[in-house]
Design an enzyme around this catalytic site. Structure first.
Site, PDB file in Angstrom:
ATOM      1  CG  ASP A  65      -2.290  -0.030   1.109  1.00 49.56           C
ATOM      2  OD1 ASP A  65      -2.721  -0.414   0.017  1.00 49.56           O
ATOM      3  OD2 ASP A  65      -3.014   0.321   2.057  1.00 49.56           O
ATOM      4  CE1 TYR A  67       5.977   3.680   4.096  1.00 48.31           C
ATOM      5  CE2 TYR A  67       6.839   5.084   2.354  1.00 48.31           C
ATOM      6  CZ  TYR A  67       7.011   4.034   3.236  1.00 48.31           C
ATOM      7  OH  TYR A  67       8.200   3.342   3.270  1.00 48.31           O
ATOM      8  CG  PHE A  78       9.457  -0.295   0.535  1.00 46.19           C
ATOM      9  CD1 PHE A  78       9.084  -0.667   1.816  1.00 46.19           C
ATOM     10  CD2 PHE A  78       9.325  -1.220  -0.489  1.00 46.19           C
ATOM     11  CE1 PHE A  78       8.581  -1.942   2.077  1.00 46.19           C
ATOM     12  CE2 PHE A  78       8.831  -2.507  -0.237  1.00 46.19           C
ATOM     13  CZ  PHE A  78       8.460  -2.869   1.046  1.00 46.19           C
ATOM     14  CG  HIS A 187       7.445  -6.411   4.904  1.00 45.14           C
ATOM     15  ND1 HIS A 187       7.666  -5.221   5.557  1.00 45.14           N
ATOM     16  CD2 HIS A 187       6.788  -6.101   3.756  1.00 45.14           C
ATOM     17  CE1 HIS A 187       7.154  -4.237   4.829  1.00 45.14           C
ATOM     18  NE2 HIS A 187       6.614  -4.738   3.737  1.00 45.14           N
TER      19      HIS A 187
END
Length: 220
Positions: A65, A67, A78, A187
Site C-alpha cells: 500500500d 504510505y 517504500f 518483510h
C-alpha cells in the site's frame, strides 16, 4: 483521470486501461480524490512507471500500500518525499544496505534515484485514503498490478524480483523462475525484519545476478 506514465508502459498496458474493472477503478479513485484526502498526489499515482520505462526495468521491488501519512507517499513503494522522515521499513532497508554493501545511510528516503536506474518500485495498490491503510484494496488495483508483474515475466528476461513478506511472495507466484531471478525474505517491517530480512543481502545478490548476465548494476 489524466495519468503521467512512460509511453512504453502506456502502449503495453493499453488493453488493461480499457477493461471494465479499470474503468470502475478509475471512477472509484476519482470519487475518492473528490471526497477527501488521498495519497499520493494524482500526478504521482503512476510514478513507478513514469520513472522507470518498460525497457529499462531490470529489478522489481513489490510493496503493498502507499504510505497513508501526510506528505509521505510519492508513488514509489517504500519511498518518501525529500525532507520526510523515513518510515520504519525504509529505515530497515537502509540498515540492510549498509550491512550488505557497506554504504552509508542516505540523507533522503526518496528512492527516485533507484527508479531512474531501472528499479520498478511497484505497490500492489497505487492509492490510499489519508490515515486509512488498506482503504483502496480490493477495488481493482491488485488486478492491474498482477497484470504488470505477468507482463514483465512474460516479455522480459533476467529481471530480479525482490519479494519481501508473504503478500509480495503470493503476488509473485506468476513469475517464471526459469527466466528471472527471485529473491525472497521476510518483510523489512520492524515486526518481521529480525526474522530473516536482516542478513538476507538482497542488494548484493541483485547486483551479482545483473553482473553475471551482463547488465548494469544498481547503485543502491
Amino acid at each position: 483521470m489524466e495519468v503521467k506514465i512512460a509511453q512504453s508502459w502506456k502502449e503495453r498496458l493499453a488493453g488493461e486501461f480499457q477493461k471494465p474493472y479499470f474503468e470502475q477503478l478509475t471512477a472509484f479513485v476519482k470519487a475518492e480524490y473528490a471526497a477527501g484526502t488521498v495519497y499520493p498526489k494524482p500526478q504521482q499515482i503512476f510514478s513507478a512507471f513514469d520513472n522507470c520505462s518498460f525497457g529499462d526495468a531490470r529489478v522489481v521491488i513489490l510493496g503493498q500500500d502507499p504510505y497513508h501519512g501526510e506528505g509521505q507517499a510519492n508513488g514509489l513503494c517504500f519511498s518518501v518525499n525529500d525532507g520526510v522522515k523515513p518510515p520504519p521499513s525504509l529505515v530497515n532497508i537502509f540498515k540492510e544496505i549498509k550491512n550488505d554493501l557497506g554504504l552509508s545511510i542516505p540523507a533522503s528516503g526518496n528512492l527516485e534515484r533507484w527508479a531512474k536506474q531501472g528499479v520498478l518500485l511497484l505497490n500492489a495498490t497505487l492509492t490510499v485514503r489519508a490515515s486509512s491503510p488498506g482503504s483502496h484494496q480490493n477495488k481493482g488495483w491488485e488486478t492491474f498490478t498482477d497484470a504488470v508483474v505477468k507482463l514483465i515475466s512474460e516479455e522480459k528476461q533476467n529481471v530480479v524480483f525482490v519479494l519481501w513478506g508473504a503478500y509480495a511472495q503470493k503476488k509473485g507466484e506468476v513469475i517464471d523462475r526459469s527466466n528471472h531471478f527471485v529473491i525472497v525474505s521476510p518483510h523489512p517491517s520492524p515486526f518481521s525484519a529480525d526474522r530473516g530480512f536482516f542478513g538476507s543481502k538482497p542488494f548484493s545478490k541483485t547486483n551479482e545476478y545483473l553482473r553475471s548476465n551482463g547488465l548494469k548494476e544498481i547503485e543502491w
